[in-house]
Enzyme design. Structure first.
Site, short mmCIF file in Angstrom:
data_model
loop_
_atom_site.label_atom_id
_atom_site.label_comp_id
_atom_site.label_asym_id
_atom_site.label_seq_id
_atom_site.Cartn_x
_atom_site.Cartn_y
_atom_site.Cartn_z
N HIS A 30 -24.37 5.08 9.51
CA HIS A 30 -24.83 3.70 9.34
C HIS A 30 -25.67 3.26 10.53
O HIS A 30 -25.14 2.76 11.53
CB HIS A 30 -23.62 2.78 9.20
CG HIS A 30 -22.71 3.14 8.07
ND1 HIS A 30 -21.83 4.21 8.13
CD2 HIS A 30 -22.55 2.58 6.84
CE1 HIS A 30 -21.17 4.29 6.98
NE2 HIS A 30 -21.58 3.31 6.18
N HIS A 70 -17.98 0.70 10.45
CA HIS A 70 -19.03 1.59 9.95
C HIS A 70 -20.15 1.74 10.97
O HIS A 70 -20.86 2.72 10.98
CB HIS A 70 -19.58 1.10 8.61
CG HIS A 70 -20.13 -0.30 8.63
ND1 HIS A 70 -19.31 -1.41 8.56
CD2 HIS A 70 -21.39 -0.79 8.74
CE1 HIS A 70 -20.06 -2.51 8.61
NE2 HIS A 70 -21.33 -2.16 8.73
N ASN A 187 -26.21 -10.99 9.69
CA ASN A 187 -27.50 -10.43 9.26
C ASN A 187 -27.79 -10.69 7.78
O ASN A 187 -28.82 -10.29 7.25
CB ASN A 187 -27.57 -8.93 9.57
CG ASN A 187 -26.48 -8.12 8.85
OD1 ASN A 187 -25.88 -8.58 7.88
ND2 ASN A 187 -26.24 -6.91 9.33
N HIS A 261 -28.47 -0.09 5.80
CA HIS A 261 -27.04 -0.23 6.12
C HIS A 261 -26.38 1.13 6.34
O HIS A 261 -25.72 1.34 7.35
CB HIS A 261 -26.31 -0.98 4.99
CG HIS A 261 -24.82 -0.77 5.00
ND1 HIS A 261 -23.95 -1.60 5.65
CD2 HIS A 261 -24.05 0.23 4.46
CE1 HIS A 261 -22.71 -1.15 5.50
NE2 HIS A 261 -22.75 -0.04 4.79
N ARG A 352 20.47 -5.98 5.68
CA ARG A 352 19.60 -6.94 6.38
C ARG A 352 20.41 -7.66 7.45
O ARG A 352 19.90 -7.98 8.52
CB ARG A 352 18.95 -7.93 5.41
CG ARG A 352 19.93 -8.81 4.66
CD ARG A 352 19.22 -9.85 3.81
NE ARG A 352 20.18 -10.52 2.94
CZ ARG A 352 20.10 -11.79 2.60
NH1 ARG A 352 19.11 -12.54 3.02
NH2 ARG A 352 21.01 -12.31 1.81
N GLU A 406 1.33 -11.70 5.05
CA GLU A 406 1.90 -10.37 5.28
C GLU A 406 0.87 -9.41 5.89
O GLU A 406 1.17 -8.66 6.82
CB GLU A 406 2.43 -9.78 3.96
CG GLU A 406 3.60 -10.54 3.35
CD GLU A 406 3.18 -11.77 2.54
OE1 GLU A 406 1.95 -11.94 2.31
OE2 GLU A 406 4.05 -12.55 2.12
N HIS A 468 10.11 -9.55 -7.91
CA HIS A 468 10.64 -9.41 -6.55
C HIS A 468 11.41 -8.10 -6.33
O HIS A 468 11.85 -7.84 -5.21
CB HIS A 468 11.55 -10.60 -6.23
CG HIS A 468 10.80 -11.85 -5.91
ND1 HIS A 468 9.81 -12.36 -6.73
CD2 HIS A 468 10.86 -12.69 -4.83
CE1 HIS A 468 9.31 -13.46 -6.19
NE2 HIS A 468 9.92 -13.67 -5.03
N ARG A 515 19.75 -6.93 0.24
CA ARG A 515 20.21 -8.32 0.24
C ARG A 515 21.72 -8.36 0.05
O ARG A 515 22.40 -9.21 0.61
CB ARG A 515 19.55 -9.07 -0.93
CG ARG A 515 20.11 -10.47 -1.13
CD ARG A 515 19.37 -11.22 -2.23
NE ARG A 515 19.88 -12.58 -2.32
CZ ARG A 515 20.68 -13.03 -3.29
NH1 ARG A 515 21.05 -12.23 -4.28
NH2 ARG A 515 21.10 -14.27 -3.29
C1 TPP Z 1 -11.83 -2.99 2.98
C2 TPP Z 1 -13.17 -2.34 2.83
N1 TPP Z 1 -13.84 -2.48 1.68
C3 TPP Z 1 -15.03 -1.87 1.51
C4 TPP Z 1 -15.55 -1.08 2.50
C5 TPP Z 1 -16.86 -0.34 2.27
N2 TPP Z 1 -17.94 -0.97 3.09
C6 TPP Z 1 -18.28 -0.49 4.29
S1 TPP Z 1 -19.46 -1.40 5.04
C7 TPP Z 1 -19.54 -2.47 3.73
C8 TPP Z 1 -20.49 -3.63 3.74
C9 TPP Z 1 -20.22 -4.48 4.89
O1 TPP Z 1 -21.21 -5.42 5.06
P1 TPP Z 1 -21.43 -5.99 6.50
O2 TPP Z 1 -20.14 -6.19 7.14
O3 TPP Z 1 -22.33 -7.14 6.37
O4 TPP Z 1 -22.13 -4.80 7.26
P2 TPP Z 1 -23.70 -4.55 7.44
O5 TPP Z 1 -24.21 -4.07 6.13
O6 TPP Z 1 -24.29 -5.83 7.85
O7 TPP Z 1 -23.74 -3.49 8.49
C10 TPP Z 1 -18.64 -2.10 2.74
C11 TPP Z 1 -18.47 -2.82 1.47
C12 TPP Z 1 -14.81 -0.95 3.68
N3 TPP Z 1 -15.22 -0.19 4.70
N4 TPP Z 1 -13.65 -1.61 3.83
MG MG Z 2 -24.04 -7.74 7.11
#
Ligand code: TPP
Ligand code: MG
Length: 655
Positions: A30, A70, A187, A261, A352, A406, A468, A515
């Site tokens: 990325h 990423h 962005n 991206h 518990r 949670e 539950h 419980r």
């Molecule tokens: C919980 C989760 N859902 C989906 C993804 C897959 N995913 C990775 S980056 C991304 C998009 C994120 O967008 P943004 O945070 O704006 O990053 P940018 O494109 O600006 O770098 C997704 C959906 C992930 N890593 N984690």
């Molecule tokens: Mg973004």
């Protein structure tokens, strides 16, 4: 401290170059996020972040958390350029390859400067809440001289969109965590395209309404970034800085679009970017003057570290802080003596409640235990006399009211454990472990010592009914690697499982607790739960059956064995509080406890899938449907989980 924009721009471009070249070499990754946030990150690391590259474990360092995991090349570039021993340029050249510490997403167990594993969006910022809370708690205990740092987060649109973000923001606002500063990579792009495709939210308004300080900056204007970061640092509330950036900034034909991206720029665009940025160095080479400016960013931190070391040398509390940060437990002699006395007591209580009794002892002796619950304190039995509330007014408290959050609770506990100096435990109903499952998974992946107190662990909770009543939960927790799942059968095993959980430095634990009341089955033996499973009752008549059970079903197994023995059928009862610990025993022990030459029967009030591993083609007695709403005893009878109903099934099989 570098404020000269003519120096900062090439420093930021060094990040861009490493990011685009590493992603290109890996043919995966990325580039957009690191290139877009390079300017903000350069200001943060050169003017604000307190760090000593020669001592990545220094306890009073600022914590830097790349929630937008990423964009891992951003943190790899920052660590390398600023002089950390790891990752090397060689590691970066092998980005995303098996033998490189530069994994696809940052992993805390691979690189010391990576504070936590990120990638599951939203969890980085939620863990950061735990880091910031740990800092305030330890500050309250050890004072400004020893504990005085900030938590800085870079988060993307995705992190702020995820549901867990709402939990984290609410918790941080309520707890007034002013040393938490989140830099939002605003962005307006996610994978699918423009953020307007999926959100119209007023993010700053939401944070502001939750008690945060909010500000914005032009994420490509060094002076404006520094202004906003200084404002964030100074404000007593947690801060969100919306950094307006262009994704992939520096790639002239691709910047600003969603295609940058998560795909390599391609050879042609990299040539164009080098031209656009005025970057003539070969891939993975950093011109000497720029490298020197980067290395200088660690100087202020080195001095701060030296000053801290001098203060610590004169501080009588420094040794205790060091013990806690190292994760060493204090002496457990008093704890063991207390628990040994329980063998003679014959206490009939729910596990518990047993857990609460154990926690009274443990929290009195182990000051780093910080408890909490997601609004089920009275049901999870997690509060003790030694754990007063931890609040915005008093961070020295040891009990967090997490609210009905949670997932936020679990992530915050990961952050506290990874910060160090704290062993967090927190409660909710076992059935709601699904709400925080990915954070439990991250506890395991990150080797974080977190203890999950998950009560109401079966149909034995009774009238609340199938929503539950956990059915598949205990078994599905066992599927997570490096997670210890304990289901103790009585007060003795519960105390043992707590001891085992706390002694496991690099492994989180789940305690599945009842419980309903359970009799004390154990009157002798020392830490038998450490073997995972052991023979609780040995057959009197010639052994034909071994019944293995967990938790509340061990009592039923004991009663079933009595019925069988009355008919001359010898039956062992094996209590198995932990699959993981049993699997770790040698083959001879396992074969002795669960011999293959007799009928083996499992009893657990949950799905039977999985028990075949221990009973072969023997009987697996459990519940493979949802539960129902009724008193517990009625349900146990309805689902066939009584000695009177199980014994005939065993006799049938033997016939
Ligand atoms: C919980 C989760 N859902 C989906 C993804 C897959 N995913 C990775 S980056 C991304 C998009 C994120 O967008 P943004 O945070 O704006 O990053 P940018 O494109 O600006 O770098 C997704 C959906 C992930 N890593 N984690
Ligand atoms: Mg973004």
């Amino acid at each position: 401290m570098t404020r000269d924009p003519t120096a900062l721009a090439p420093m930021a471009n060094a990040i861009r170059a490493l990011a685009m070249d590493a992603v290109q070499a890996a043919n995966s990754g990325h580039p957009g996020m690191p290139m877009g946030m390079a300017d903000v990150a350069t200001v943060l690391w050169s003017q604000f972040l307190k760090f000593d590259p020669s001592a990545p474990d220094w306890s009073d360092r600022d914590r830097f958390i790349l929630s937008a995991g990423h964009g891992s090349m951003l943190v790899y570039a920052l660590l390398n350029l600023s002089g950390y021993a790891s990752p090397t340029i060689g590691d970066i050249r092998k980005f995303r390859q098996l033998d490189s510490v530069c994994a696809g997403h940052p992993e805390n167990f691979l690189i010391p400067g990576v504070e936590c594993t990120t990638g599951p969006l939203g969890q980085g910022i939620a863990m950061a809440v735990g880091f910031a809370l740990a800092e305030r708690h330890l500050n309250a205990r050890f004072g400004d001289d020893l504990v005085d740092h900030h938590t800085w987060v870079i988060a993307g649109d995705g992190c702020l969109m995820e549901g867990i973000n709402h939990e984290a923001v609410g918790l941080a606002g309520t707890l007034g965590l002013g040393r938490l500063n989140v830099l939002w990579d605003d962005n307006k792009i996610t994978i699918d395209g423009d953020t307007s495709l999926s959100t119209t939210e007023d993010v700053l308004g939401r944070y502001s309404a939750s008690g945060w300080h909010v500000t914005s900056c032009d994420g490509h204007d060094f002076a404006d970034i520094a202004r906003a970061l200084a404002e964030a640092k100074a404000d007593p509330r947690p801060s969100l800085v919306a950094c307006r950036t262009v994704i992939g900034k520096g790639a002239p034909n691709k910047q600003g679009g969603h295609n940058v991206h998560g795909s390599p720029l391609g050879a042609d665009e990299i040539v164009a970017a080098r031209d656009y940025l005025g970057w003539s160095a070969a891939p993975f080479e950093i011109p000497a003057d720029i490298a020197a400016n980067w290395l200088a960013t660690g100087e202020a931190g080195k001095q701060a570290h030296a000053a801290w070391t001098a203060r610590a040398a004169a501080n009588p509390n420094a040794a205790e802080l060091a013990r806690r940060m190292a994760g060493d437990l204090p002496s457990t002699d008093a704890i063991e003596a207390e628990f040994a006395g329980w063998l003679a007591k014959s206490q009939k209580v729910a596990t518990r409640k047993s857990s609460e009794l154990a926690l009274e002892v443990l929290t009195a002796q182990i000051p780093e235990l910080v408890g909490g619950s997601a609004d089920l304190t009275g049901s999870n039995n997690t509060k003790t006399k030694s754990t007063p509330p931890l609040t915005a007014q008093d961070y020295s408290g040891r009990y967090v009211y997490y609210g009905i959050r949670e997932f936020g609770m679990a992530a915050a506990m990961n952050g506290m454990a990874l910060h160090g100096g704290i062993i967090p435990y927190g409660g909710t109903f076992l059935v709601f472990s699904d709400y925080c499952r990915n954070a439990i998974r991250l506890s395991a992946l990150q080797h974080a010592r977190v203890v999950y107190v998950l009560t109401h662990d079966s149909i034995g909770l009774g009238e609340d009914g199938p929503t539950h009543q956990p059915i598949e939960h205990v078994m599905s927790m066992r599927l997570i690697p490096n997670l210890q799942v304990f289901r103790p059968a009585d007060v003795i095993e519960t105390a043992e499982c707590w001891q085992l959980a706390l002694a496991s430095r690099n492994t989180p634990s789940v305690l599945a607790l009842t419980r309903q009341n359970l009799p004390q089955l154990r009157t002798s033996g020392e830490l038998l739960s450490a073997k995972g499973a052991y023979r609780l009752v040995a057959a009197t008549a010639a052994r034909k059956v071994v019944i293995v059970a967990t938790g509340s079903e061990v009592e039923i197994a004991v009663d079933t064995a009595k019925l069988l023995e009355a008919q001359g059928i010898g039956a062992d009862v094996v209590s198995m509080p932990s699959w993981e610990l049993f699997d770790a025993q040698d083959a001879a022990y396992r074969a002795d406890v669960l011999p293959a030459d007799v009928l083996r029967v499992s009893i657990e009030a949950g799905v039977t899938t999985g028990w075949q591993k221990y009973v072969g083609d023997g009987l697996t007695i459990g519940i493979d449907s949802f539960g129902a709403s009724a008193p517990a005893e009625v349900l146990y009878d309805h689902f066939g989980l009584t000695a009177a109903k199980i014994a005939p099934r065993i006799l049938d099989r033997l016939a």
